[in-house]
Design a protein around this motif. Sequence first.
Motif, short mmCIF file in Angstrom:
data_model
loop_
_atom_site.label_atom_id
_atom_site.label_comp_id
_atom_site.label_asym_id
_atom_site.label_seq_id
_atom_site.Cartn_x
_atom_site.Cartn_y
_atom_site.Cartn_z
N PHE A 152 5.22 -4.36 -10.41
CA PHE A 152 4.40 -3.16 -10.28
C PHE A 152 5.13 -1.95 -10.84
N TYR A 153 6.42 -1.80 -10.49
CA TYR A 153 7.21 -0.67 -10.99
C TYR A 153 7.34 -0.72 -12.52
N LEU A 154 7.35 -1.92 -13.07
CA LEU A 154 7.51 -2.07 -14.51
C LEU A 154 6.28 -1.57 -15.27
N ILE A 155 5.11 -1.85 -14.73
CA ILE A 155 3.86 -1.54 -15.43
C ILE A 155 3.30 -0.17 -15.07
N TRP A 156 3.48 0.26 -13.82
CA TRP A 156 2.75 1.43 -13.32
C TRP A 156 3.03 2.72 -14.08
N PRO A 157 4.27 3.05 -14.41
CA PRO A 157 4.49 4.32 -15.14
C PRO A 157 3.82 4.31 -16.51
N ILE A 158 3.77 3.14 -17.15
CA ILE A 158 3.10 3.05 -18.46
C ILE A 158 1.61 3.27 -18.28
N LEU A 159 1.05 2.68 -17.24
CA LEU A 159 -0.38 2.84 -16.97
C LEU A 159 -0.73 4.29 -16.65
N ILE A 160 0.06 4.90 -15.78
CA ILE A 160 -0.21 6.30 -15.42
C ILE A 160 -0.09 7.19 -16.65
N LEU A 183 -3.20 9.50 -18.19
CA LEU A 183 -3.11 10.95 -18.33
C LEU A 183 -3.16 11.38 -19.80
N PHE A 184 -2.66 10.52 -20.68
CA PHE A 184 -2.79 10.79 -22.12
C PHE A 184 -4.26 10.75 -22.53
N ALA A 185 -4.99 9.75 -21.99
CA ALA A 185 -6.42 9.64 -22.29
C ALA A 185 -7.16 10.87 -21.77
N ALA A 186 -6.79 11.33 -20.57
CA ALA A 186 -7.43 12.52 -20.01
C ALA A 186 -7.22 13.72 -20.90
N LEU A 187 -6.01 13.89 -21.42
CA LEU A 187 -5.70 15.01 -22.32
C LEU A 187 -6.43 14.87 -23.64
N VAL A 240 0.84 -1.20 0.00
CA VAL A 240 0.00 0.00 0.00
C VAL A 240 0.87 1.26 0.00
N ILE A 241 1.91 1.26 0.83
CA ILE A 241 2.83 2.41 0.87
C ILE A 241 3.45 2.63 -0.51
N SER A 242 3.87 1.55 -1.15
CA SER A 242 4.50 1.67 -2.46
C SER A 242 3.53 2.25 -3.48
N GLY A 243 2.29 1.76 -3.47
CA GLY A 243 1.30 2.30 -4.39
C GLY A 243 1.07 3.77 -4.19
N PHE A 244 1.06 4.21 -2.94
CA PHE A 244 0.86 5.63 -2.63
C PHE A 244 2.04 6.48 -3.08
N LEU A 245 3.25 6.09 -2.70
CA LEU A 245 4.42 6.91 -3.00
C LEU A 245 4.71 6.99 -4.50
N ILE A 246 4.67 5.84 -5.16
CA ILE A 246 5.01 5.85 -6.58
C ILE A 246 3.95 6.57 -7.40
N THR A 247 2.68 6.38 -7.06
CA THR A 247 1.63 7.07 -7.80
C THR A 247 1.69 8.58 -7.55
N THR A 248 1.98 8.97 -6.31
CA THR A 248 2.16 10.40 -6.02
C THR A 248 3.27 10.99 -6.88
N HIS A 249 4.38 10.28 -6.96
CA HIS A 249 5.51 10.75 -7.77
C HIS A 249 5.14 10.83 -9.25
N LEU A 250 4.48 9.80 -9.76
CA LEU A 250 4.16 9.76 -11.19
C LEU A 250 3.10 10.79 -11.57
N LEU A 251 2.17 11.08 -10.67
CA LEU A 251 1.16 12.08 -10.97
C LEU A 251 1.76 13.48 -10.96
N LYS A 252 2.79 13.69 -10.13
CA LYS A 252 3.47 14.99 -10.12
C LYS A 252 4.40 15.14 -11.32
N ARG A 253 5.01 14.05 -11.73
CA ARG A 253 5.96 14.06 -12.85
C ARG A 253 5.56 12.96 -13.83
N PRO A 254 4.44 13.09 -14.50
CA PRO A 254 3.95 12.01 -15.37
C PRO A 254 4.90 11.76 -16.53
#
Length: 458
Positions: free
Chosen positions: A161-169, A173-177, A57-71
């Motif tokens: 998780f680290y391998l897939i998550w940045p691609i997913l994020i 965000l591309f879809a949102a744009l 859970v901590i990992s999901g929070f920290l990495i997603t926070t980082h990726l959302l700030k620096r997608p």
Amino acid sequence: MSLQQAEPGTTARKSKPTVFRGDIQGLRAIAVGVVVIYHFWPKALPGGFIGVDVFFVISGFLITTHLLKRPPQNIRDVAQFWMRRVKRLLPASFLVILAGLLGVWLLAPITLWQDWGFQAIAATFYFQNWYLSTSKVDYLAEADAPSPFQHFWSLSVEEQFYLIWPILIGALLFAALRFGWKRRNAALLGMGTIFALSLGFSIYATATDAGAAYFSTFTRAWEFAAGALVAALGQRAYAAKKDLTSLAGAWIGLAALIFSALAFAGEMPFPGYIALVPVLGTALILLSHSTHRYSPGILLENRVMRFLGDNSYAIYLWHWPILILAPYTVAEFGVAAQIGALVLTVLLSVLTQKLVEVRFRKFIEVSKLLTAPRFLLAGSATLALAAGSFYAMSGNIMEESKDVTASIKRVNAQVGADCFGSNGLSDSCVEAKGIPEGYKQLAPAPIVAKEDKPALQD
């Protein structure tokens, strides 16, 4: 695991500096503490295995926070993210795998070399969880001794998780744009979908095949998504708060973790719906971020918890191989020996954190020769070669020893007919021939025993 510190800003895009959260260090300390106690003294803390869920859970929070700030905006950004993970996590893990292999060679019987050598390869390339999911749940594998690399299953899940998550994020965000959505809504929709699908599958898989489900990435993805949902809610949602609602939330979350560690047991089907208790408890603490004077901060943010949190990644790496190999060095692995193993774990962890996690990582960051990709390739190749040697050596011995007639002739030639069979137990043969030493003086070699099963079990 998610024991590393919060990701510093490393890209050219400007963003707000990461705020240090002492409660997260306290959560790391709780997570690694309950796991270690559970492994050393399982009866004292029967649900200590939930520490892994806290890490997820901590990992999901920290990495997603980082990726959302620096997608990530392109494949280069994704590659840079992966290389930061390499520099941060792999030096320490490679060191422990190498030390574990050395310990296996010096201490463990050759009957274990083949399986443990392959598990070292699985740990090196982070597919240990899938190896355990497909092999260790087999009935005949229940008697196999746990390897010094078995705890890498959770690290494997996390690396996947680290391998897939940045691609997913990046895709969200591309879809949102592309479609004019709000980034926050797109992230919440994506994380919520993963949470729901993975949790549903986890409940199903745990009910039908709990052994395989325990190690599966698909049954654990929702735990990362739980932390990611907190991150996707935005900084306003998880900002530091002094109100009574956040105070209550933080204490309820902590109570959920304590209850899980004390009341859960290894016999329970897990993860499934039962894992909701520690997962949601951790997410609630992250979301509440209570700084009230009566918050759990007095328990989570003191010096002891900070020390354990800072060294939690190294402690997790070292404690298991030491626990597995230490009994080979003493006649009885009692309380005194266990405490000694625990002290050794802490000492090695502190050294690893300071010299490897920090100094060696900084060296890679500035080195023009040993870059992160080169370190990844060189380290993986070295460990694969070392572990593969164990696997190949024991495999060759096993194949040679399956020919019982040839084994008998070989041993007979080595020790002579007067010291063959039961005659070899005489004092004169032991002293003259050294019969108890060396696997080649047994026919067949002990390593073949693992393959010697009744026909009904074939």
